[in-house]
Design a protein around this motif. Structure first.
Motif, mmCIF file in Angstrom:
data_model
loop_
_atom_site.group_PDB
_atom_site.id
_atom_site.type_symbol
_atom_site.label_atom_id
_atom_site.label_comp_id
_atom_site.label_asym_id
_atom_site.label_seq_id
_atom_site.Cartn_x
_atom_site.Cartn_y
_atom_site.Cartn_z
ATOM 1 N N LEU A 23 0.820 -1.208 0.000
ATOM 2 C CA LEU A 23 0.000 0.000 0.000
ATOM 3 C C LEU A 23 0.854 1.259 0.000
ATOM 4 C CD1 LEU A 23 -2.967 -0.942 2.364
ATOM 5 C CD2 LEU A 23 -2.911 -0.881 -0.134
ATOM 6 N N ALA A 54 0.912 4.151 -2.972
ATOM 7 C CA ALA A 54 0.675 5.561 -2.668
ATOM 8 C C ALA A 54 1.711 6.494 -3.293
ATOM 9 C CB ALA A 54 0.663 5.773 -1.148
ATOM 10 N N THR A 61 -8.165 7.519 -3.329
ATOM 11 C CA THR A 61 -7.622 7.358 -1.982
ATOM 12 C C THR A 61 -6.345 8.171 -1.853
ATOM 13 O OG1 THR A 61 -8.545 5.123 -1.830
ATOM 14 C CG2 THR A 61 -6.786 5.698 -0.303
ATOM 15 N N THR A 106 -3.129 9.765 0.902
ATOM 16 C CA THR A 106 -2.309 9.390 2.054
ATOM 17 C C THR A 106 -2.274 10.552 3.041
ATOM 18 O OG1 THR A 106 -0.932 8.044 0.594
ATOM 19 C CG2 THR A 106 -0.050 8.535 2.775
ATOM 20 N N LYS A 144 -6.717 0.862 6.106
ATOM 21 C CA LYS A 144 -6.753 2.291 6.444
ATOM 22 C C LYS A 144 -5.462 2.771 7.103
ATOM 23 C CE LYS A 144 -11.039 2.853 5.107
ATOM 24 N NZ LYS A 144 -11.352 3.652 3.892
ATOM 25 N N ARG A 162 -4.632 5.742 4.959
ATOM 26 C CA ARG A 162 -5.217 5.854 3.617
ATOM 27 C C ARG A 162 -6.674 6.243 3.796
ATOM 28 N NH1 ARG A 162 -6.215 1.446 1.108
ATOM 29 N NH2 ARG A 162 -5.935 2.045 -1.067
#
Length: 224
Positions: A96, A100, A128, A130, A163, A181
């Motif tokens: 993840l 990002a 989404t 960061t 998340k 996230r």
């Protein structure tokens, strides 16, 4: 050891703009030589870049101080202040974090003028994003310890939901760095407010900002 550098830019944006390319080249070199774990600029609520957050990999805090002071941003007067704090990276989701990363061709903010009375629509308005939370704990360590199990349980839940993608507790237990996230600042703020550390008064202060991740050395996280 890993040292967080949470830096704020000066108000004079010309100094920031003039040294940005050199800073990015410097950061890339540090990452290639295993001195920079992760880094990128943080934004205010209006979407304007206000500073930079970097995590160094060093043998001693003095080395991190030297890296911070040798940064073109610092050498050219673009940094108003910075804080160096040792942390331990935990709960990192490398996949993840990598997802990002902001592509190189999208790192410069658009500067075209906006039309009066028009609602701006950004390309990634529904994507989404960061967010980083730089939190400081109350001085009562017994209270922190009391709430820690509930906090850790909460972390596991939001980590499982994708998340929470990284946690970096400060080595002296004075606070932590949390990377989330979320689709909006409100959603990210809800993650902070629902944390038992917030509900039970462990967070003395916290600073939640959108963070644009420009670089990642995954090996330095995986090999902690």
């Amino acid at each position: 050891m890993k040292i967080v550098n949470f830096a704020t830019y000066v108000q004079d944006r010309t100094r920031v703009d003039a040294s940005r390319a050199e800073h990015q080249a410097y950061a890339d070199a540090l990452r290639e030589h295993d001195r920079l774990v992760i880094g990128g600029p943080w934004l205010d609520d209006d979407g304007r870049v206000r500073g930079v957050l970097l995590v160094y990999e060093v043998a001693a805090k003095q080395e991190a101080e030297a890296l911070a002071q040798s940064d073109p941003f610092a050498l050219k007067g673009a940094i108003a202040d910075y804080r160096l704090t040792e942390c331990n990276v935990l709960n990192s989701n490398i996949a993840l974090l990598a997802a990002a990363l902001v592509p190189a061709d999208r790192r410069v903010q658009r500067k075209e003028p906006r039309v009066a009375d028009a609602t701006p629509v950004e390309p990634d308005a529904h994507a989404t994003q960061t967010y980083v939370n730089y939190a400081k704990y109350v001085s009562d360590r017994s209270h922190v310890e009391q709430i820690r199990p509930a906090h850790r349980s909460y972390e596991r839940t939001i980590e499982a939901n994708g998340k929470l993608i990284m946690t970096g507790p400060f080595a002296d237990d004075s606070g932590a760095l949390f990377i989330y996230r979320a689709r909006s600042k409100d959603e990210a703020m809800a993650l902070v407010l629902e944390d038992p550390y917030h509900a039970e008064g462990v967070f003395e202060t916290y600073a939640l900002s959108q963070w644009r991740l420009f670089g990642l050395n995954a090996g330095l996280i995986q090999n902690r």
